[in-house]
Design a protein around this motif. Structure first.
Motif, mmCIF file in Angstrom:
data_model
loop_
_atom_site.group_PDB
_atom_site.id
_atom_site.type_symbol
_atom_site.label_atom_id
_atom_site.label_comp_id
_atom_site.label_asym_id
_atom_site.label_seq_id
_atom_site.Cartn_x
_atom_site.Cartn_y
_atom_site.Cartn_z
ATOM 1 N N ILE A 94 0.685 -1.407 0.064
ATOM 2 C CA ILE A 94 -0.052 0.120 0.016
ATOM 3 C C ILE A 94 0.964 1.170 0.061
ATOM 4 O O ILE A 94 0.783 2.236 -0.752
ATOM 5 N N TRP A 95 1.892 1.350 0.938
ATOM 6 C CA TRP A 95 2.711 2.534 1.070
ATOM 7 C C TRP A 95 3.589 2.737 -0.372
ATOM 8 O O TRP A 95 3.967 3.851 -0.756
ATOM 9 N N LEU A 96 4.060 1.543 -1.064
ATOM 10 C CA LEU A 96 4.579 1.596 -2.141
ATOM 11 C C LEU A 96 3.699 1.944 -3.188
ATOM 12 O O LEU A 96 4.329 3.275 -3.854
ATOM 13 N N VAL A 97 2.581 1.570 -3.352
ATOM 14 C CA VAL A 97 1.639 2.412 -4.522
ATOM 15 C C VAL A 97 1.361 3.915 -4.293
ATOM 16 O O VAL A 97 1.169 4.875 -4.837
ATOM 17 N N MET A 98 1.055 4.390 -2.767
ATOM 18 C CA MET A 98 1.003 5.674 -2.547
ATOM 19 C C MET A 98 2.430 6.235 -2.580
ATOM 20 O O MET A 98 2.012 7.558 -3.303
ATOM 21 N N THR A 99 3.358 5.782 -2.716
ATOM 22 C CA THR A 99 4.732 6.599 -2.869
ATOM 23 C C THR A 99 4.796 6.628 -4.425
ATOM 24 O O THR A 99 5.130 7.858 -4.767
ATOM 25 N N LEU A 100 4.410 5.824 -5.129
ATOM 26 C CA LEU A 100 4.554 6.145 -6.826
ATOM 27 C C LEU A 100 3.429 6.875 -7.036
ATOM 28 O O LEU A 100 3.819 7.777 -8.044
ATOM 29 N N ASN A 101 2.153 6.735 -6.439
ATOM 30 C CA ASN A 101 1.249 7.810 -6.799
ATOM 31 C C ASN A 101 1.810 9.244 -6.517
ATOM 32 O O ASN A 101 1.433 10.221 -7.123
ATOM 33 N N TYR A 102 2.474 9.489 -5.234
ATOM 34 C CA TYR A 102 3.032 10.604 -4.866
ATOM 35 C C TYR A 102 3.848 11.247 -5.908
ATOM 36 O O TYR A 102 3.785 12.361 -6.209
ATOM 37 N N ALA A 103 4.814 10.508 -6.381
ATOM 38 C CA ALA A 103 5.930 10.754 -7.661
ATOM 39 C C ALA A 103 5.199 11.154 -8.511
ATOM 40 O O ALA A 103 5.628 12.182 -9.308
ATOM 41 N N LEU A 104 4.197 10.700 -9.089
ATOM 42 C CA LEU A 104 3.441 10.898 -10.195
ATOM 43 C C LEU A 104 2.710 12.146 -10.189
ATOM 44 O O LEU A 104 2.603 13.192 -11.014
ATOM 45 N N LEU A 127 -4.449 19.282 -15.940
ATOM 46 C CA LEU A 127 -3.477 18.469 -15.241
ATOM 47 C C LEU A 127 -3.730 18.363 -13.740
ATOM 48 O O LEU A 127 -3.791 17.023 -13.317
ATOM 49 N N LEU A 128 -3.675 19.548 -13.221
ATOM 50 C CA LEU A 128 -4.263 19.597 -11.734
ATOM 51 C C LEU A 128 -5.450 18.982 -11.238
ATOM 52 O O LEU A 128 -5.607 18.331 -10.255
ATOM 53 N N SER A 129 -6.650 18.862 -12.491
ATOM 54 C CA SER A 129 -7.553 18.125 -12.024
ATOM 55 C C SER A 129 -7.517 16.793 -11.724
ATOM 56 O O SER A 129 -8.169 16.122 -10.902
ATOM 57 N N LYS A 130 -6.568 15.948 -12.569
ATOM 58 C CA LYS A 130 -6.398 14.769 -12.191
ATOM 59 C C LYS A 130 -5.818 14.267 -10.844
ATOM 60 O O LYS A 130 -6.316 13.305 -10.454
ATOM 61 N N ILE A 131 -4.998 15.128 -10.286
ATOM 62 C CA ILE A 131 -4.629 15.149 -8.903
ATOM 63 C C ILE A 131 -5.711 15.068 -7.822
ATOM 64 O O ILE A 131 -5.859 14.375 -7.248
ATOM 65 N N ALA A 132 -6.703 16.185 -8.347
ATOM 66 C CA ALA A 132 -7.802 16.491 -7.196
ATOM 67 C C ALA A 132 -8.841 15.420 -7.200
ATOM 68 O O ALA A 132 -9.457 15.090 -6.291
ATOM 69 N N LYS A 133 -9.136 14.990 -8.572
ATOM 70 C CA LYS A 133 -10.188 13.918 -8.774
ATOM 71 C C LYS A 133 -9.982 12.512 -8.544
ATOM 72 O O LYS A 133 -10.843 11.991 -7.902
ATOM 73 N N TYR A 134 -8.728 12.314 -8.758
ATOM 74 C CA TYR A 134 -8.439 10.638 -8.746
ATOM 75 C C TYR A 134 -7.249 10.421 -8.044
ATOM 76 O O TYR A 134 -7.178 9.396 -7.079
#
Length: 156
Positions: A94-104, A127-134
């Motif tokens: 879980i933390w690995l997926v979160m970290t990869l998502n954070y990096a993206l 671009l920022l809407s992808k961060i906020a929505k998903y």
């Protein structure tokens, strides 16, 4: 190592609180408030500033979570085949997926910053809407799930 276990657990939980709590605050308090800013240029500038500050704030705490998590797994003997080792591996994943998502998210934020500086407000917004929505909601969900598994590991 066991003499410092309380401190290790404290910093591990503190890191999770800062990371997950920061994402919750941004998504459910700050983001809606930013939508009340009428000027798109100002709204985008503030959004980029806030996300940049959040991402910079949580990076050291991500490293603290990683270091303290590895210390606890080693100290508690979760590296072998125990009943709880599967939960440890799930939490690590879980933390690995979160970290990869954070990096993206950091990468996308930098791309949005570049678009904003090139006066492409709409491109930055897309671009920022992808961060906020998903991406942020995904990390919030995963972070809460990891916190739950952490409580399970501690016998609560």
């Amino acid at each position: 190592m066991e003499n410092y276990l309380l401190y290790i657990i404290f910093f591990h939980v503190l890191g999770a609180i800062i990371w997950v709590g920061g994402m919750i605050a941004i998504r459910f308090a700050v983001h809606p408030a930013l939508q009340n800013i009428d000027d798109a240029n100002t709204r985008m500038a503030r959004t980029l500033e806030i996300t940049g500050r959040l991402f910079a704030l949580v990076l050291p705490f991500i490293l603290i979570i990683l270091a303290t998590g590895l210390m606890m797994a080693s100290t508690f003997g979760f590296r072998g085949q125990t009943d709880l080792s599967m939960i440890v591996h799930i939490k690590e994943a879980i933390w690995l997926v979160m970290t990869l998502n954070y990096a993206l998210m950091v990468y996308i934020r930098f791309q949005a910053q570049s678009r904003f500086l090139a006066a492409d407000i709409e491109g930055a917004k897309n671009l920022l809407s992808k961060i906020a929505k998903y991406m942020l909601p995904l990390n919030i969900f995963l972070g809460v799930l990891a916190l739950y598994f952490g409580l399970v590991l501690r016998g609560f």
